[in-house]
Enzyme design. Sequence first.
Site, PDB file in Angstrom:
ATOM      1  N   ILE B   5      13.207  57.029  21.917  1.00 46.94           N
ATOM      2  CA  ILE B   5      13.606  57.276  20.529  1.00 46.94           C
ATOM      3  C   ILE B   5      12.455  56.909  19.600  1.00 46.94           C
ATOM      4  CG2 ILE B   5      15.222  56.648  18.690  1.00 46.94           C
ATOM      5  CD1 ILE B   5      17.109  55.615  20.852  1.00 46.94           C
ATOM      6  N   ALA B   9       5.574  48.430  17.299  1.00 46.78           N
ATOM      7  CA  ALA B   9       4.357  47.697  17.623  1.00 46.78           C
ATOM      8  C   ALA B   9       4.531  46.878  18.897  1.00 46.78           C
ATOM      9  CB  ALA B   9       3.960  46.797  16.463  1.00 46.78           C
ATOM     10  N   GLU B  10       5.743  46.381  19.162  1.00 50.32           N
ATOM     11  CA  GLU B  10       5.872  45.533  20.346  1.00 50.32           C
ATOM     12  C   GLU B  10       6.821  46.063  21.402  1.00 50.32           C
ATOM     13  OE1 GLU B  10       7.331  41.601  19.922  1.00 50.32           O
ATOM     14  OE2 GLU B  10       8.962  42.129  18.570  1.00 50.32           O
ATOM     15  N   ALA B  11       7.648  47.026  21.051  1.00 48.66           N
ATOM     16  CA  ALA B  11       8.615  47.513  22.038  1.00 48.66           C
ATOM     17  C   ALA B  11       8.766  49.014  21.924  1.00 48.66           C
ATOM     18  CB  ALA B  11       9.965  46.835  21.807  1.00 48.66           C
ATOM     19  N   ASP B 122      11.796  39.485   9.746  1.00 43.48           N
ATOM     20  CA  ASP B 122      11.045  40.698   9.375  1.00 43.48           C
ATOM     21  C   ASP B 122      11.968  41.610   8.571  1.00 43.48           C
ATOM     22  OD1 ASP B 122       8.972  42.495   9.181  1.00 43.48           O
ATOM     23  OD2 ASP B 122       9.170  43.282  11.213  1.00 43.48           O
TER      24      ASP B 122
END
Lengths: 325, 207
Positions: B5, B9-11, B122
């Site tokens: 999907i 940045a991390e996942a 965040d």
Amino acid sequence: MAVLGIESTAHTFGAGICEKGRILANRKIMYPIWDKGLIPAKVAEFHAANTYKVIRGALTEAGLGVADISGIGYTKGPGLGPCLSVGMVAAKTIAVKNDIPLFPVNHAVGHIEVTKQAFHVKDPLVLYVSGGNSQIVALSDERFRHYMVYGETLDVGIGNMLDSFARAAGILPAWGSEVARAALGGSYIKMPYTVKGMDFTFTGLLTFATRALENNSVRDVAYSMQETAFSMLCEATERALLLSKKKDIVVCGGVAQSDRLKQMLGSISRENRANLFAATNDLNADNGAMIALVAEKMQDSGQSYAVDDCGISQRYRLDSVKITW
Amino acid sequence: MPKIIDKGAEARLLGSTFLGVDVVIKDRVRKNYRIEEIDSSIRKERTRSEARIMCAASACGARVPLVLWVGSSVLVLTRIYGAMLNRLVEGGRADGQDLFGIMSDAGRQLALLHRNGIVHGDYTTANIIVDRQHKAWIIDFGLGELTSSLESRAVDVLLMKRSVSAALYSCFLESYLSSRGYDDADKVVARLADIERRGRYQKRTLG
């Protein structure tokens, strides 16, 4: 006609000369650092003693006389007040005596623009890392065109952290590149890792690393602290890259001389199909040429300043500078 | 087959079904720039902590996806369908009235989380999904904390302030300040002013 730039933010006094974006000369002298930090008044004294020699050296290197100079830039800030004053006074003296226009330049803009110029990059995401600063910025497209801060350190700059650690660990001379050397071949000790969105903090890591020196080798602590700090910068940079959708990354400032940091950023740019640009070390270290380069852009884009408005500002924020070119 | 999907940045986020329900699989991927020790501990710790925080958020009635399964670097969450708030704000696709309503909702949701000792970490428009009923769903607790620290709560408010226009922010702030049963809002906003002053080379006022 060429432009002279004078840089005196911290330990380096530099004079550079530019013409149409090309660097004709770049001379500098650095206050010798050994085991202590900078005492601003002493550094300023050192700069004052070398002002004439460095500026004269730059003119000779370029094969020019003062009559060939059409504009003079100097660093307005951010930096150490007494050091900035020396550069400003030198610039004013030459400017007023010879009736040459004067341009107050932001130090960070100097680092960024000199890298953009070197690689002809127009609109990068910038990781600006130096002693007192650590910021992730990019040009805004608002009417007040300026470098917008995506993320930054909430306490000290990364260079300051590395230097403070070097002093605590007895690494000589006490600065970041020597920490990198001390870190070679180290093993990892778990350390606090603090990223808040695209902001980060370094003092917690510094305190932890300093205490860890009691029970661990300097090598292991230096390695772990450097890996942790650079990973934090890289995570924030990658997040800003995705958010800003930029295609180019510029890393600049004194800490951009670190090969390990550039290696990590290289990995991020490859994985995100972006390009990484880092200038040579002599341009990432503080220097006068970058100040000359920005002053020339300021002059060519129609900026002008009355001599009395040309002061210094120790806290001259990057995002308050209007970019007119 | 799971379909990608989104890639953050991390996942990476994969769409799939799990026990007959539409789900999002959040897979924290290996980051080659950092050393294995830092990388694996961050992925594992963040996955666990995110699961713990999202369960706490569900328990207090906040609008967040339900956690269905937790692996070492993988979370399985119920899928929320809707539009990302940052796209709505940028594209101006929702009419003005809607955006203000949604920002109020986002303020109420944050107050609810904070009242229950949950900090998002965040809290920007990129982490809010707006469903068809114009309700705000909070996603991505990867940088969240279970804490009542004023500092951490103030950072949540600050991140939202930085991610929207002044008008939308004031709407968000108003509902955050006036949420029922939450008395610390004023203290959080005072701390926010402190943080902004602490930023490097920020103009400081005396007194």
